[in-house]
Design a protein around this motif. Structure first.
Motif, PDB file in Angstrom:
ATOM      1  N   HIS A 158     -14.891  41.569  39.953  1.00  0.00           N
ATOM      2  CA  HIS A 158     -16.090  40.864  40.400  1.00  0.00           C
ATOM      3  C   HIS A 158     -16.338  40.993  41.899  1.00  0.00           C
ATOM      4  O   HIS A 158     -17.468  40.838  42.355  1.00  0.00           O
ATOM      5  N   ARG A 159     -15.282  41.267  42.688  1.00  0.00           N
ATOM      6  CA  ARG A 159     -15.417  41.147  44.143  1.00  0.00           C
ATOM      7  C   ARG A 159     -15.041  42.409  44.914  1.00  0.00           C
ATOM      8  O   ARG A 159     -15.242  42.472  46.115  1.00  0.00           O
ATOM      9  N   VAL A 160     -14.500  43.403  44.237  1.00  0.00           N
ATOM     10  CA  VAL A 160     -14.066  44.621  44.922  1.00  0.00           C
ATOM     11  C   VAL A 160     -14.621  45.830  44.175  1.00  0.00           C
ATOM     12  O   VAL A 160     -14.507  45.915  42.946  1.00  0.00           O
ATOM     13  N   ALA A 161     -15.230  46.760  44.904  1.00  0.00           N
ATOM     14  CA  ALA A 161     -15.675  48.012  44.284  1.00  0.00           C
ATOM     15  C   ALA A 161     -14.445  48.816  43.895  1.00  0.00           C
ATOM     16  O   ALA A 161     -13.535  49.019  44.709  1.00  0.00           O
ATOM     17  N   LEU A 162     -14.422  49.287  42.663  1.00  0.00           N
ATOM     18  CA  LEU A 162     -13.188  49.867  42.143  1.00  0.00           C
ATOM     19  C   LEU A 162     -13.500  50.988  41.170  1.00  0.00           C
ATOM     20  O   LEU A 162     -14.349  50.847  40.287  1.00  0.00           O
ATOM     21  N   ARG A 163     -12.807  52.090  41.351  1.00  0.00           N
ATOM     22  CA  ARG A 163     -12.868  53.189  40.372  1.00  0.00           C
ATOM     23  C   ARG A 163     -11.627  53.104  39.497  1.00  0.00           C
ATOM     24  O   ARG A 163     -10.504  53.058  39.973  1.00  0.00           O
ATOM     25  N   GLY A 164     -11.832  53.049  38.177  1.00  0.00           N
ATOM     26  CA  GLY A 164     -10.720  53.000  37.256  1.00  0.00           C
ATOM     27  C   GLY A 164     -10.142  51.600  37.122  1.00  0.00           C
ATOM     28  O   GLY A 164     -10.845  50.593  37.231  1.00  0.00           O
ATOM     29  N   LEU A 165      -8.837  51.524  36.921  1.00  0.00           N
ATOM     30  CA  LEU A 165      -8.139  50.263  36.705  1.00  0.00           C
ATOM     31  C   LEU A 165      -7.120  50.060  37.824  1.00  0.00           C
ATOM     32  O   LEU A 165      -6.478  51.021  38.258  1.00  0.00           O
ATOM     33  N   ALA A 166      -6.975  48.825  38.268  1.00  0.00           N
ATOM     34  CA  ALA A 166      -6.060  48.520  39.368  1.00  0.00           C
ATOM     35  C   ALA A 166      -4.966  47.582  38.904  1.00  0.00           C
ATOM     36  O   ALA A 166      -5.234  46.516  38.326  1.00  0.00           O
ATOM     37  N   ALA A 167      -3.721  47.966  39.169  1.00  0.00           N
ATOM     38  CA  ALA A 167      -2.559  47.107  38.943  1.00  0.00           C
ATOM     39  C   ALA A 167      -2.064  46.606  40.291  1.00  0.00           C
ATOM     40  O   ALA A 167      -2.250  47.259  41.318  1.00  0.00           O
ATOM     41  N   PRO A 168      -1.418  45.454  40.328  1.00  0.00           N
ATOM     42  CA  PRO A 168      -0.916  44.927  41.602  1.00  0.00           C
ATOM     43  C   PRO A 168       0.473  45.469  41.930  1.00  0.00           C
ATOM     44  O   PRO A 168       1.176  45.983  41.057  1.00  0.00           O
ATOM     45  N   THR A 169       0.869  45.322  43.178  1.00  0.00           N
ATOM     46  CA  THR A 169       2.264  45.578  43.538  1.00  0.00           C
ATOM     47  C   THR A 169       3.077  44.298  43.484  1.00  0.00           C
ATOM     48  O   THR A 169       4.309  44.341  43.499  1.00  0.00           O
ATOM     49  N   ALA A 170       2.415  43.142  43.423  1.00  0.00           N
ATOM     50  CA  ALA A 170       3.116  41.855  43.386  1.00  0.00           C
ATOM     51  C   ALA A 170       4.030  41.785  42.177  1.00  0.00           C
ATOM     52  O   ALA A 170       3.725  42.332  41.107  1.00  0.00           O
ATOM     53  N   SER A 171       5.130  41.081  42.321  1.00  0.00           N
ATOM     54  CA  SER A 171       6.086  40.950  41.224  1.00  0.00           C
ATOM     55  C   SER A 171       5.854  39.681  40.405  1.00  0.00           C
ATOM     56  O   SER A 171       6.531  39.479  39.390  1.00  0.00           O
ATOM     57  N   ALA A 172       4.914  38.825  40.824  1.00  0.00           N
ATOM     58  CA  ALA A 172       4.613  37.617  40.060  1.00  0.00           C
ATOM     59  C   ALA A 172       3.229  37.110  40.433  1.00  0.00           C
ATOM     60  O   ALA A 172       2.738  37.346  41.540  1.00  0.00           O
ATOM     61  N   PHE A 173       2.594  36.407  39.495  1.00  0.00           N
ATOM     62  CA  PHE A 173       1.346  35.678  39.725  1.00  0.00           C
ATOM     63  C   PHE A 173       1.681  34.192  39.642  1.00  0.00           C
ATOM     64  O   PHE A 173       2.465  33.773  38.780  1.00  0.00           O
TER      65      PHE A 173
END
Length: 447
Positions: free
Chosen positions: A84-99
């Motif tokens: 909703h808030r970032v222009a993005l090509r494809g799919l993005a995964a995080p580097t964070a190890s927890a939410f």
């Protein structure tokens, strides 16, 4: 796990309560308000809305209620939602190890994300996750129901359904993995227009049609990919709830649509019922019959409707609202009734049998709808979900939930039901009785 590796809650206190005790109370209340349906295994995939809980929480609860018995069984959730808030090509995964949410932390399955490293449509972008609400709002419900599980969070930007489906296939797993698709439906349309638009969108979803536009669903891209994967794996969609913010939060001038849909593996009970319905008709026509798989529920009391179609057109429909006989006997009886005793049609001929499409609806017990006025009754109805029974001084009529496909507006649905009972469209009295029921619908997959 160090604090720097944790993606903190970004919309706690905005989209949902920021205090753990208040949050648990709200989630427990939403889940308690959902009428329990037939006991089934947890679905493989769910479509769930992602607005603030005051708006979409009651609809989301219908999806999450299907996970009531899944604690310890589902140990990994693959969660996809739109950017909703970032222009993005494809799919993005995080580097964070927890939410993190007010209910605690959920570990990210970094090994699963690493298994996607060779896919060009996948990137690692923490900025895509930092303020994204479409994934975060799902976590408190999951934490409440599943307890300990790992998460594969994926924000989806510009991508094709095939690219999304490829990622989902890699992460499909077994019974331990739930695929969760986060999406709202239409945005900011007038109430009646939104109802019609969302009904058309859900018809596509229920037919596993991935050609969705973003005007229909903000998560059209992840949902389209999920529908491709569902088709490949033979999942069967089941509509659990379809409403909008005008139903849940009052303002009907500009509403947002929400749906809860479960995608389940083929139910062996459905196969057993469909086989008995088809064989009953074949035997009556003097035609060969096929094998009939067994199921423990067949000897229990049950209520069914059997619907017949040819070329998509209704060819007969007979059933009962209350369980009066063993389920195996009930479905055979109504299959014969739909084929040969529906007064609207001539008895079925042998030449029609091969092209016959059979659908069996297994009914849950009905419950009364408390309404002192027609306006109150219309607000209580859940389009696409409720079957409705009308009774007035010996007059009876019912519509299965499937009738919403032709009459998506509650006012038209109820008017037609009154006509079916032999009453004027504008008729209303407090002596009129309405009740709702839900069905598990099983349809043959014909070539």
């Amino acid at each position: 796990m160090t604090p720097s590796t944790v993606r903190p809650a970004a919309v706690a206190g905005l989209f949902y309560p920021g205090q753990a005790a208040v949050l648990r109370t709200q989630i427990d209340g939403e889940l308690a308000a959902v009428k329990a349906g037939s006991t089934q295994l947890p679905p493989k995939m769910l479509l769930v809305p992602h607005a603030g809980y005051v708006y979409s929480g009651p609809v989301a609860a219908h999806a999450y209620a299907t996970l009531a018995g899944a604690r310890g069984r589902i140990r990994r959730v693959v969660l996809l939602g739109p950017a909703h808030r970032v222009a993005l090509r494809g799919l993005a995964a995080p580097t964070a190890s927890a939410f993190e949410t007010p209910l605690g932390r959920v570990a990210v399955d970094q090994a699963a994300i690493a298994s996607l490293a060779d896919l060009p449509q996948l990137s690692r972008r923490d900025d895509a996750h930092a303020t994204e609400h479409s994934l975060e709002v799902q976590l408190p419900f999951l934490q409440s129901l599943l307890g300990d599980f790992t998460l594969v969070p994926l924000v989806v930007g510009h991508a094709s359904p095939a690219e999304v489906a490829e990622v989902i296939e890699r992460l499909w797993g077994g019974d331990e993995t739930l695929i969760l698709i986060s999406s709202d439906l239409s945005h900011y349309l007038p109430y009646a227009q939104a109802q019609a638009s969302d009904r058309a969108t859900i018809d596509q979803v229920l037919h596993l049609d991935p050609a969705l536009a973003h005007e229909q669903a903000c998560g059209a891209t992840p949902l389209g990919g999920a529908l491709l994967a569902a088709r490949r794996h033979g999942l069967q969609p089941r509509l659990l709830d379809l409403r909008n913010s005008g139903d849940t939060a009052g303002d009907r001038a500009r509403v947002v649509g929400y749906a809860a849909v479960a995608f389940e593996s083929p139910d062996p009970l459905g196969a057993a019922l469909l086989a008995r319905a088809r064989n009953a008709i074949a035997d009556a026509l003097g035609l060969p019959t096929g094998p009939e798989p067994g199921h423990h529920a067949l000897d229990e009391p049950g209520a069914t409707f059997v619907t017949l179609r040819r070329g998509g057109e209704l060819r007969g429909c007979i059933g009962t609202l209350e369980a009066q006989r063993p389920l195996a006997h009930d479905v055979r009886l109504h299959a014969l009734g739909a084929a040969f005793r529906d007064s609207r049609f001539a008895p079925l001929a042998a030449w029609e049998f091969e092209s016959l499409e059979i659908e069996v609806s297994l009914l849950d017990p009905s419950e009364p709808i408390a309404a002192s006025s027609e306006a109150e009754a219309l607000r209580a109805l859940q389009p696409g979900v409720d079957g409705v029974v009308l009774e007035y001084r010996g007059r009876h009529a019912t519509f299965l939930p499937q009738v919403w496909e032709q009459l998506p507006a509650p006012v038209d649905f109820l008017a037609a039901l009154k006509r079916k009972a032999g009453l004027p469209e504008d008729f209303w009295t407090e002596a009129l009785r309405l009740a709702r029921y839900r069905v598990r619908k099983f349809a043959e997959l014909r070539p």
